[in-house]
Design an enzyme around this catalytic site. Structure first.
Site, PDB file in Angstrom:
ATOM      1  N   ASP A 146      -0.379   5.113   1.023  1.00  0.00           N
ATOM      2  CA  ASP A 146      -0.729   6.159   1.990  1.00  0.00           C
ATOM      3  C   ASP A 146      -0.685   5.637   3.420  1.00  0.00           C
ATOM      4  OD1 ASP A 146      -1.437   8.428   0.212  1.00  0.00           O
ATOM      5  OD2 ASP A 146      -2.916   7.018  -0.547  1.00  0.00           O
ATOM      6  N   ASP A 186       0.868  -1.171   0.000  1.00  0.00           N
ATOM      7  CA  ASP A 186       0.000   0.000   0.000  1.00  0.00           C
ATOM      8  C   ASP A 186       0.911   1.230   0.000  1.00  0.00           C
ATOM      9  OD1 ASP A 186      -2.377   1.626   0.463  1.00  0.00           O
ATOM     10  OD2 ASP A 186      -1.680   1.782   2.536  1.00  0.00           O
TER      11      ASP A 186
END
Length: 245
Positions: free
Chosen positions: A18, A16
């Site tokens: 953020d 991922d």
């Protein structure tokens, strides 16, 4: 008698973005609380924040509006957030251990991919000054939230984005190598929706949550990550040997 199934050795890692690789979740929280303050609302609770993390933009906005009751449509609110966030993205910075972990995996020859719910335009703004981080990913192995290969409405917590990212890795393996199976893939996430999607995809998962979110879900944290999941305080705490890396 409980039978424990041995974890397969890890052959690929998917990340991922953020809140995991970069500190953008802090910026999201700050801007969100600014909008709430403008309307005389209290700051965003961490329990609500946890439900919004990693979801596609307008879906996250819709869930936020259910809680906040602000006078906007999801599309209007998303546009407001986009404008307020745009000048802030130049301030993103790598999270502790992010660059070093990616460099180590590259040196060991472990395939890596990026799977972020951020749309491409936002990804470019967040990453433009961080080539020493995002340059470690091959362009073909970067999957964004508005990728056409992800069906509409199938963002996190659905498994699609993780499986698309894994497919990009398998598409570039040498001919003599067997395709990497989901259970041979280790996913790194900071958000609960992404962790749920990783488990649905059949992958192993490392959850690196914000301490405030971990505190909210202290009683259910092991259920969230599941049998093939691990919780780490930061990316630099990963034990490579545990996963056969």
């Amino acid at each position: 008698m409980t039978v424990t199934i041995e974890r397969p050795k890890i052959r690929a890692c998917i990340f991922d973005m953020d809140g995991l690789l970069i500190n953008s979740e802090e910026i999201y929280t700050d801007v969100t609380n600014g909008v709430l303050k403008d309307h005389g609302k209290p700051i965003l609770p961490w329990s609500v924040k946890a439900d919004l993390q990693g979801r596609p933009g307008t879906e996250s906005a819709a869930r936020f509006l259910e809680w906040s009751q602000l006078p906007y449509t999801p599309e209007e609110l998303y546009a407001i957030f986009t404008e307020r966030l745009k000048p802030r993205w130049k301030n993103t910075a790598p999270m502790p251990g992010a660059v070093e972990l990616l460099q180590n995996l590259k040196q060991k020859g472990v395939p890596i991919a990026l799977a972020t719910s951020s749309y491409k335009a936002n990804y470019l703004l967040k990453s433009a000054h961080l080539d020493h981080l995002f340059g470690l990913f091959n362009e073909a192995n970067k999957v964004m939230g508005d990728d056409s290969r992800i069906p509409k409405g199938r963002g996190k917590p659905e498994p699609d984005i993780w499986l698309v990212a894994l497919a990009t890795i398998n598409a570039n393996l040498p001919d003599h190598m067997e395709p990497i199976k989901p259970e041979e893939c280790l996913i790194f996430e900071d958000g609960i929706p992404g962790v749920i999607g990783a488990k649905k995809a059949g992958c192993q998962v490392v959850w690196v949550p914000d301490p405030n979110i971990l505190n909210v879900f202290a009683d259910t944290k092991h259920e969230i990550v599941g049998e093939w999941g691990e919780i780490l305080p930061s990316l630099d705490a990963l034990d490579f040997a545990k996963y056969g890396l």
